[in-house]
Write an enzyme that holds these catalytic residues in place. Structure first.
Site, PDB file in Angstrom:
ATOM      1  N   ASP A   1       9.621   5.557  -8.207  1.00  0.00           N
ATOM      2  CA  ASP A   1       8.945   4.393  -7.784  1.00  0.00           C
ATOM      3  C   ASP A   1       9.661   3.110  -7.949  1.00  0.00           C
ATOM      4  OD1 ASP A   1       6.843   3.057  -6.881  1.00  0.00           O
ATOM      5  OD2 ASP A   1       5.426   2.964  -8.915  1.00  0.00           O
ATOM      6  N   GLY A  60       0.713  -1.296  -0.081  1.00  0.00           N
ATOM      7  CA  GLY A  60      -0.028   0.056  -0.046  1.00  0.00           C
ATOM      8  C   GLY A  60       0.855   1.221  -0.028  1.00  0.00           C
TER       9      GLY A  60
END
Lengths: 537, 255
Positions: free
Chosen positions: A301, A190
């Site tokens: 990322d 998450g």
């Protein structure tokens, strides 16, 4: 939630078709390589080498592989699971979170345990699951609504469930749990959302939490000052892939995800420890022993949630306990897993964001997101992402399926833009094949065998399209892999030569595995929405 | 449908003069912003205004003909909130997205020539069927060849400027699904066609005889993209004929 037992497929039937099943002790898991007919954890043993000791299928006869069965999931989610096999019974997950027990020789189901995740479950990148763990007669599954569930492997009945984190706060779990002694160790995903990631050990018998390690240090803890202001409270750093364990160091190893917010580093100034790192934790206490951060202050990322691969090898003339790591950031690493010492790092795909390392292994970053956009290699999805690699103690080679020549245009504070059409077609893997039009200037998939001594590839097999698949290597030096274009491949582990292929009609988003029942070796792979098993006639 | 002419250079000139003193965020826009603005325009605005922005009577947002001069801020506000008591609705865009659309429109207006010719769609259709020989590769409403892209609704998908460029420089921008490919078999046979898909081991084409063809890469000596067989009409058609043909293509919007 309930268990469904198929009337026609009782445990008696299971006993007929499967070998005698005995409880899976931790010793068996630790030494799973001594019973290669079984597949007792995500990548065989807690060393994660994904090396099968089976030798019935060889480079000489692999061209005779034939499909034995297909099991079709009643799910259109991506199929990322590596099954377990225990004495003739296969356990897999029908995404998002149904457990299915199959006869490993026929693919026919014994039972299905159904878990309907809470509506609050909103995992970032697919309602997927990568695998189960087993200890004794209990299966363990981490769910996308952040529960840890224990199910009886014989009956499919729920034994217990415990809440690991609050799904409404965007926590989700997709990774196979790690079994160490009497503990079930899980991480929470998450981390593209404002969570504070952690790794937790739970008691295998009761589900009670035994320890918790936050991947972002709190006030007063070392590393806390690598987060500006209150950014540590919501800095992401999830953990969403398998961990490793070494019984000699008594350390568990997990890779950690990106810091949040993903693209706007100005809101979290500093290195953002322990994001994009590997952390080594004391198995009894969860205390941090060492860490290595692959990508300080990540703005692209570059999760480091790859599967840690442990190996005992001769390294530069000395026996060494190492950890091999092909990172999403496009760099391959060799670390000393006892101390965390950086031994080597080298781009294994085109990577331009760094131009080297300092003496301690800190990368020297040379590319940054900009207002006008900066072309940065590799793509935001990485040189490789989460798919499991393999290491063969026979060949000494590290087998990695990766994306070559991929890039993003990084714009400060914004979601990176695809640099090419091929990247634009990619959204963390689709379940179905798509028309493919790329040319040689665009990214492509490649399976390579790397020598850990040099981090140079010994061979490569090039795919037209990119790949979200993993690799499997066997003791007969066969490598199995595949990619987005829907072929399952057998390659010669020493040369990379193509020895066999099968069109599976859907893209491969998982790693292959091998097992045997009654003396017959099988190779299994998930592709599209189905699970395929192959064997010699 | 016809291509509107902007002999009204005076209007444009006046608009440009009006806008000249209200520089938008232009200095800050990246090429990516303009692309995003174009994407948002096509996904949202073009649904009513058309891809050329000329589908609402009395205005042409594709060329900067508005009912009155507007600042960037006013344009952004109009996109965000719509215009009460008119069909112009509020959009779901963020202010940043609306600004990108405005930046795209400004850039588009700046690039439009004030001397565009008048097009005649009827003459363009005749050219399509005769001198252009377009139907030998393209299909409209079921008539013609399927070798090239079906043009039945091309006017809804492409702007006039894009159509003009496709006619004069057909290789400048080819959609991935329309790219041409040539395979050379091991015996030297060559087959050309539209690439439908390819993978590690095979190639799938619609060949020049409109047959679906599958090839194993192991049987191929060579395989590569080639330039589009579409000819350039830059010299074979006059400027007026090109404008007429564009006008006809722009009129092809519904099945």
């Amino acid at each position: 939630m309930r268990a469904r037992v198929f009337l026609a497929m009782t445990l008696a039937a299971a006993a007929l078709s499967a070998q005698a099943q005995s409880p899976v002790s931790f010793e068996r898991i630790l030494h799973a390589d001594s019973e290669p007919h079984n597949w007792l954890s995500y990548s065989v043993t807690p060393f994660n080498q994904r090396y099968s000791g089976l030798t019935q299928i060889t480079p000489a006869n692999v061209k005779g592989l034939q499909q034995q069965w297909i099991w079709q999931a009643r799910s259109l989610e991506k199929f990322e699971t590596t099954p377990l096999v225990v004495d003739g019974v296969m356990y897999t997950v029908e995404a998002p979170n149904n457990i299915v027990a199959l006869d490993a020789t026929t693919g026919r189901p014994f039972w299905t345990f159904t878990h309907t995740p809470a509506p609050e479950a909103r995992p970032c990148c697919g309602r997927v699951n990568r695998g189960l763990a087993i200890l004794g007669n209990t299966l363990y599954m981490a769910t996308i609504d952040a529960l840890l569930i224990a199910v009886d492997a014989r009956s499919g009945q729920l034994l217990w469930k415990t809440t690991v984190a609050n799904a409404a706060e965007r926590y989700a779990m997709t990774a196979p749990p790690l079994i160490v002694e009497d503990k079930v160790i899980v991480g929470v995903g998450g981390g593209d959302n404002p969570i504070r990631g952690f790794i937790a050990a739970h008691d295998a018998a009761s589900g009670k939490e035994l320890w918790r390690f936050y991947t972002i240090p709190g006030p007063g803890e070392p590393g806390h000052d690598t987060w500006s202001g209150d950014s540590w409270k919501t800095g992401g750093t999830g953990v969403w892939n398998a961990g490793a364990y070494d019984p000699e160091t008594r350390l568990v190893y997990f890779g950690t995800g990106n810091p949040a917010p993903d693209w706007d580093g100005s809101k979290r100034l500093g290195d953002n420890l322990y994001s994009d790192s590997v952390v080594a934790l004391d198995v009894n206490t969860g205390k941090l022993k060492w860490h290595y951060q692959f990508t300080p202050h990540d703005e692209l990322d570059y999760d480091s949630t790859q599967v840690p691969v442990l190996a005992d090898i001769q390294y530069r003339g000395q026996p060494r306990k190492v950890m091999l790591w092909a990172n999403r950031n496009g760099v391959m690493y060799v670390l000393d897993r006892v101390t965390g010492e950086f031994l080597a790092g080298k781009p294994y795909v085109k990577a331009n964001w760094l131009d080297g390392f300092d003496a301690k292994g800190r990368p020297n970053r040379v590319k940054f997101p900009s207002a006008e956009g900066t072309l940065i290699y590799p793509h935001v999805h990485g040189g490789t992402n989460w798919a499991p690699p393999a290491f063969s103690p026979r060949t000494g080679l590290f087998y990695v399926a990766s994306w070559e020549n991929s890039a993003s245009t990084a714009i400060a504070g914004q979601f990176p833009k695809a640099a090419t059409a091929n990247n634009q077609q990619t959204a963390m893997g689709q379940t179905n094949l798509i028309p493919f039009f790329n040319n040689d200037t665009e990214p492509f998939g490649v399976v390579r065998a790397y020598d850990p001594q040099t981090l140079n590839p010994k061979w490569e097999f090039r795919l037209s399209d990119i790949t979200w698949g993993g690799t499997l290597v066997t003791a007969s030096d066969l490598v199995f892999s595949g990619g987005r274009d829907g072929y399952f491949l057998a390659l010669d582990g020493n040369t990379g030569a193509l020895l066999w292929k099968a069109s599976v009609g859907g893209q491969i988003n998982a790693g292959a595995m091998s097992y045997s029942v009654n003396g017959k070796q099988y190779i299994a792979i998930a592709a599209g929405n189905s699970l395929f098993a192959y064997a010699l006639p | 449908m016809r291509t509107k002419t902007f002999t009204a250079a005076l209007i444009l000139g006046a608009l440009c003069a009006l806008f000249h003193h209200t520089p938008l965020h232009a200095q800050h826009e990246t090429a990516s912003d303009l692309l995003d603005g174009e994407t948002a325009f096509k996904a949202s605005c073009a649904n009513c205004h058309g891809p050329d922005g000329d589908q609402i009577q009395g205005i042409d947002i594709g060329r900067g003909r508005l009912r009155r001069p507007m600042t960037d801020a006013e344009l952004v506000q109009t996109i965000l909130t719509g215009i009460p008591n008119t069909p112009m609705p509020a959009t779901q865009m963020s202010p940043a997205q609306a600004s990108q659309v405005v930046a795209y429109l400004r850039a588009r207006w700046a690039s439009i020539s004030a001397t565009t010719l008048v097009g005649d769609a009827a003459r363009g259709k005749t050219l399509f069927d005769t001198k252009g020989d377009c139907a030998s590769c393209h299909r409209v409403q079921g008539a013609g060849s399927g070798l090239g892209p079906d043009l039945t609704t091309i006017g809804a998908a492409r702007t006039a400027a894009e159509l003009q460029r496709a006619l004069t420089d057909p290789n400048a921008q080819v959609q991935p699904q329309d790219r041409y490919y040539r395979v050379t078999l091991n015996d030297g046979t060559q087959v050309e066609g539209r690439l439908l898909s390819h993978d590690t081991f095979s190639v799938h084409l619609l060949d020049s005889n409109q047959r679906l063809r599958a090839f194993s890469k192991a049987d191929l000596r060579e395989a590569a993209f080639i330039t589009s067989p579409m000819p350039s009409y830059a010299t074979t058609l006059t400027a007026q004929e090109l404008t007429d043909l564009v006008s006809y293509l722009s009129s092809l919007r519904t099945r």
